[in-house]
Scaffold this active site. Structure first.
Site, PDB file in Angstrom:
ATOM      1  N   THR A  78       7.988  49.752   3.722  1.00 36.20           N
ATOM      2  CA  THR A  78       6.762  50.203   4.204  1.00 36.20           C
ATOM      3  C   THR A  78       5.876  49.103   4.830  1.00 36.20           C
ATOM      4  OG1 THR A  78       6.726  52.395   2.954  1.00 36.20           O
ATOM      5  CG2 THR A  78       4.634  51.628   3.827  1.00 36.20           C
ATOM      6  N   LYS A 110      16.859  57.605  -4.725  1.00 34.31           N
ATOM      7  CA  LYS A 110      15.815  57.135  -3.868  1.00 34.31           C
ATOM      8  C   LYS A 110      15.071  58.079  -2.806  1.00 34.31           C
ATOM      9  CE  LYS A 110      14.711  52.696  -1.394  1.00 34.31           C
ATOM     10  NZ  LYS A 110      15.257  51.742  -0.632  1.00 34.31           N
ATOM     11  N   ALA A 278      21.768  45.256  -2.889  1.00 32.74           N
ATOM     12  CA  ALA A 278      21.203  43.677  -3.394  1.00 32.74           C
ATOM     13  C   ALA A 278      21.670  43.659  -4.733  1.00 32.74           C
ATOM     14  CB  ALA A 278      19.843  43.562  -3.122  1.00 32.74           C
ATOM     15  N   PHE A 386      -2.090  52.231  -3.247  1.00 32.67           N
ATOM     16  CA  PHE A 386      -2.178  53.579  -3.447  1.00 32.67           C
ATOM     17  C   PHE A 386      -3.637  54.165  -3.780  1.00 32.67           C
ATOM     18  CE2 PHE A 386       2.083  52.506  -3.937  1.00 32.67           C
ATOM     19  CZ  PHE A 386       2.947  53.321  -4.142  1.00 32.67           C
ATOM     20  N   TRP A 414       0.687  52.199   4.632  1.00 34.16           N
ATOM     21  CA  TRP A 414       1.212  53.578   4.638  1.00 34.16           C
ATOM     22  C   TRP A 414       0.366  54.395   5.018  1.00 34.16           C
ATOM     23  CZ3 TRP A 414      -0.602  57.930   1.936  1.00 34.16           C
ATOM     24  CH2 TRP A 414       0.211  58.738   1.813  1.00 34.16           C
TER      25      TRP A 414
END
Length: 560
Positions: A78, A110, A278, A386, A414
């Site tokens: 994001t 996820k 990863a 957030f 976001w």
């Protein structure tokens, strides 16, 4: 509140040709997959590769990485997308380069992997589910190799391959723990030679790594031919090239090697190509996509998987070393929520202000700041906001970062898209103007054991490494065979800086266990397996697949 997929579905996309025109690509430069997806032609890919050699001196390569992930979610993709959009808001010619999502996480833990809120790449359903078929092509190529190896043994075994030593695994792009260890060839004589075998998830396949590191079909074939598949009964190493069918594998991958072009919600050009994990692979999008982005943009925003101890380190020591790339700066994504979780707060209590937990959990972010700066490039922290974050918590994070001579900038991508990340974009531009002293963590002349020890002590903050005797024996054999100069690709948990997923914060002074190693001679690195990490994930008790559906009009729901 709209879900991510609802926001994406309400967005009005531009035809991909209009997006391409923003970076001076024409209709003749693209092969179209419908109206909103396209691949570069080979002719244009080759042209952009040549151009990238000249533009690399002026094009700024920005890596987005993160602190250690938690169940609360940090939003690295994001922030990456919001930053790419924000750079265009402040008048910069930016291009984004991302990895392709794997079906494993999409149906597992996820969910989707195209960003979130108003910072997404689209069409997000297509990108998350099948896209242009690259990962399927990689799966087919990988499994054709496995079939050809077993057929060689069945048809007389001219090379004298010892079936007990075959290291090549089959793969599937789904989480399926039941396939980790299998027995194949059961039945009668016509059904093959019985032997133990294994599956891994496609994004951990050496073929995925090779596609992401190869710039041309010729290089692709050369790397495939160098893949180690096992040993003879006399213990001679055997490569896939000895089966004399490398061309067939490359034919399956001829389109998969070409980067894909899509767009963000704000129509910023985005190359999405390659999807290695990863935690078990090298975690970066393809070299081709990065080079094409650098040839067409003045600022290229890319990301590497999971936290800086995994994705960023591999980006620097494997991808940049292999491709000769020099990054200009790094952005470390952090959240108040993740800091509180690393400080011992339960997920259910994250809404409550807790300054004490932030101070305690900050040791995790501090470790990643220090580690990333050790590569000689400037660093900024993107504090992904957030709604539950309080002003006091945000100010505390900024203060703690300043003590490490690093600025923390609030990112509201976001909620606001590119407009919510313009302050971050301005800071990134200023950092890119600073003098970079980029360097690798270790010199290729070190022994393989010394490279692993360097990673363990300098990045994971362990006291020493405990090598399983099997791993030590294999490392010695690799060096004797001439592979001692290869970099290390560490396979370990993404949930801790250490090998133990239960160790939050910044563990230090512990023994770091290496239980096994594997030579990826085609990709050009040695994979070291730490702790209990596996290369075929399993599904959780309540997988994301439970939430995904599609209606009679083909509209997908529940995908993040």
């Amino acid at each position: 509140m709209l879900t991510d997929i609802q926001i994406a579905q309400q967005n009005k996309m531009l035809p991909v040709l209009d997006v391409a025109k923003k970076i001076n690509l024409t209709e003749d430069d693209l092969d179209f997959y419908g109206n909103y997806k396209a691949k570069l032609t080979f002719k244009k890919l080759n042209e952009l590769q040549r151009k990238a050699k000249d533009s690399s001196k002026n094009s700024k390569l920005i890596l987005v990485t993160a602190m250690t992930p938690t169940a609360a979610g940090e939003g690295k993709s994001t922030v990456t997308i919001a930053l790419g959009d924000a750079l265009r808001h402040i008048g910069k010619n930016s291009v984004i380069a991302l990895r392709e999502p794997s079906l494993g996480p999409c149906f597992g833990v996820k969910g989707g992997a195209c960003g979130g809120g108003y910072a997404q790449v689209v069409p997000m359903e297509d990108i998350n589910l099948h896209f242009t078929g690259d990962i399927h092509a990689i799966t087919a190529a990988n499994n054709l190799m496995a079939a050809l190896i077993d057929n060689h043994i069945q048809q007389g075994n001219k090379l004298g391959l010892d079936p007990r030593t075959i290291s090549w695994k089959r793969c599937v792009d789904l989480n399926d723990r039941a396939l980790r260890n299998v027995v194949i060839g059961l039945g009668g004589r016509i059904d093959g030679v019985p032997r133990e075998s294994h599956f891994q998830i496609s994004v951990a396949s050496e073929i995925m790594a090779i596609v992401c590191l190869s710039k041309s079909i010729s290089e692709l074939k050369e790397r495939i031919s160098k893949i180690t598949i096992g040993e003879t009964y006399s213990k001679r190493r055997v490569t896939f090239g000895e089966l004399k069918c490398t061309g067939a594998i490359a034919a399956l991958l001829k389109d998969a090697i070409r980067p894909n072009l899509v767009q963000t919600l704000e129509h910023t050009p985005t190359f999405i190509h390659g999807g290695p994990f990863a935690n078990i692979a090298h975690g970066c999008n393809s070299v081709n996509a990065t080079l094409c982005a650098m040839a067409t943009g003045d600022y290229v925003v890319t990301e590497a998987g999971f936290a800086a101890d995994l994705g960023a380190e591999k980006f620097f020591d494997i991808k940049c070393r292999s491709a000769g790339l020099t990054p200009s700066c790094a952005v470390i994504v952090a959240t108040v929520r993740a800091l509180k979780m690393h400080g011992g707060v339960l997920k259910s209590d994250l809404e409550k202000e807790n300054l004490t937990a932030i101070e305690k959990g900050f040791e995790n972010l501090a470790a990643h700041i220090t580690n990333t700066k050790n590569f000689g490039i400037p660093v900024v922290v993107a504090l992904n906001k957030f709604v539950s974050d309080t002003d006091a918590e945000i100010e505390l994070v900024k203060k703690l970062c300043s003590e490490y001579k690093t600025e923390a900038i609030l990112c509201e991508g976001w909620e606001k898209g590119g407009k919510g990340a313009t302050s971050l974009a301005e800071k990134v531009v200023s950092l890119c103007d600073e003098k970079s002293s980029f360097k690798y963590l270790y010199d290729e002349s070190l022994s393989l054991k010394e490279k692993i020890e360097t990673l363990a002590t300098k990045i994971y903050h362990a006291e020493y490494v405990e090598f399983d005797s099997k791993a030590e024996k294999k490392l010695k054999a690799y060096e004797e065979a001439g592979f001692g100069n290869l970099p290390i690709c560490m396979a370990k948990t993404q949930n801790s800086i250490s090998h133990d997923k239960a160790c939050l914060g910044s563990p230090n002074g512990y023994p770091f266990p290496i239980r096994d190693v594997q030579l990826y001679s085609g990709a050009g690195f040695v994979v070291a397996f730490a702790g209990d990490i596996v290369d075929m994930p399993g599904l959780p008790k309540a997988p994301s697949a439970l939430n995904i559906d599609v209606d009679d009009d083909g509209v997908i729901s529940g995908l993040f």
